[in-house]
Design an enzyme around this catalytic site. Sequence first.
Site, PDB file in Angstrom:
ATOM      1  N   THR A  55       5.660 -11.717  -8.198  1.00 28.05           N
ATOM      2  CA  THR A  55       6.387 -12.918  -7.800  1.00 28.05           C
ATOM      3  C   THR A  55       7.352 -12.536  -6.682  1.00 28.05           C
ATOM      4  O   THR A  55       7.400 -11.380  -6.264  1.00 28.05           O
ATOM      5  CB  THR A  55       7.196 -13.495  -8.987  1.00 28.05           C
ATOM      6  N   HIS A  82       3.059  -0.903 -11.041  1.00 23.50           N
ATOM      7  CA  HIS A  82       4.307  -0.219 -10.714  1.00 23.50           C
ATOM      8  C   HIS A  82       4.447   0.976 -11.648  1.00 23.50           C
ATOM      9  O   HIS A  82       4.249   0.850 -12.856  1.00 23.50           O
ATOM     10  CB  HIS A  82       5.483  -1.180 -10.888  1.00 23.50           C
TER      11      HIS A  82
HETATM   12  C1  GRF Z   1       0.726   4.435  -7.605  1.00 23.76           C
HETATM   13  O1  GRF Z   1       1.540   5.284  -8.367  1.00 23.76           O
HETATM   14  C2  GRF Z   1       1.247   3.045  -7.700  1.00 23.76           C
HETATM   15  O2  GRF Z   1       1.729   2.718  -8.964  1.00 23.76           O
HETATM   16  C3  GRF Z   1       2.365   3.112  -6.703  1.00 23.76           C
HETATM   17  O3  GRF Z   1       1.836   3.835  -5.632  1.00 23.76           O
HETATM   18  C4  GRF Z   1       0.859   4.716  -6.123  1.00 23.76           C
HETATM   19  C5  GRF Z   1      -0.406   4.453  -5.375  1.00 23.76           C
HETATM   20  O4  GRF Z   1      -1.347   5.438  -5.604  1.00 23.76           O
HETATM   21  N1  GRF Z   1       2.892   1.813  -6.399  1.00 23.76           N
HETATM   22  P1  GRF Z   1      -2.834   5.225  -5.079  1.00 23.76           P
HETATM   23  O5  GRF Z   1      -2.758   4.902  -3.594  1.00 23.76           O
HETATM   24  O6  GRF Z   1      -3.447   4.117  -5.869  1.00 23.76           O
HETATM   25  O7  GRF Z   1      -3.508   6.540  -5.319  1.00 23.76           O
END
Ligand code: GRF
Length: 197
Positions: free
Chosen positions: A141, A109
């Site tokens: 979770t 995240h």
């Molecule tokens: C990343 O910033 C991830 O943390 C978020 O969505 C983005 C996905 O980027 N949840 P990618 O598809 O891995 O380039």
Amino acid sequence: MKQVAILVSGGGSNMVKLVESMTGDHPARPCLVFSNDPEAGALERAKSLGVATAAVDHRPFGKDRAAFEAHIDKHLVDAGVEIICLAGFMRVLTPGFMEKWAGKMLNIHPSLLPKYKGLHTHARALDAGDAEAGCTVHEATAELDGGPILCQARVPILSDDTTDTLAARVLVKEHIIYPATLRRFAAGDRARIDHTG
Ligand code: GRF
């Protein structure tokens, strides 16, 4: 060797870093990249890395998340998946699905959880005038963006940052901490070890 599925919705840069990390004496191997979007760029990138892919469009299922998830679950079970990595997977999963895979699922995240669960994390950090931002790898979770934190990395917020420049700075750290945390997790290590440097 733990068999790993990576669930994606977008470009899949984290997926690529995870797949590339699972070689040599790494305790896991990628067995499936799954997307809810048949057009997701991540699927082509996974194929070119030699990883099996599957996609099930969530849209025909409407509000019936459980019916959609039954398809995901079948793909995961058929592929012999033991660990799931959510990597930019933009569908909320039901408590029933999360409970079935409890203890076997990681998420990344783009915020310093518990701050800024949900969407638009970088805009929210900029709006709040925060001095730093970052990313978190945690066990997934039933609570959205909840679950035990396994690793965080921090970056400074600069005075001329936009959401794009901040997101790019955080993404560099995502690409470091997600593979490192998966490696530990696959070896049975669930301690929290934050990234410095
Ligand atoms: C990343 O910033 C991830 O943390 C978020 O969505 C983005 C996905 O980027 N949840 P990618 O598809 O891995 O380039």
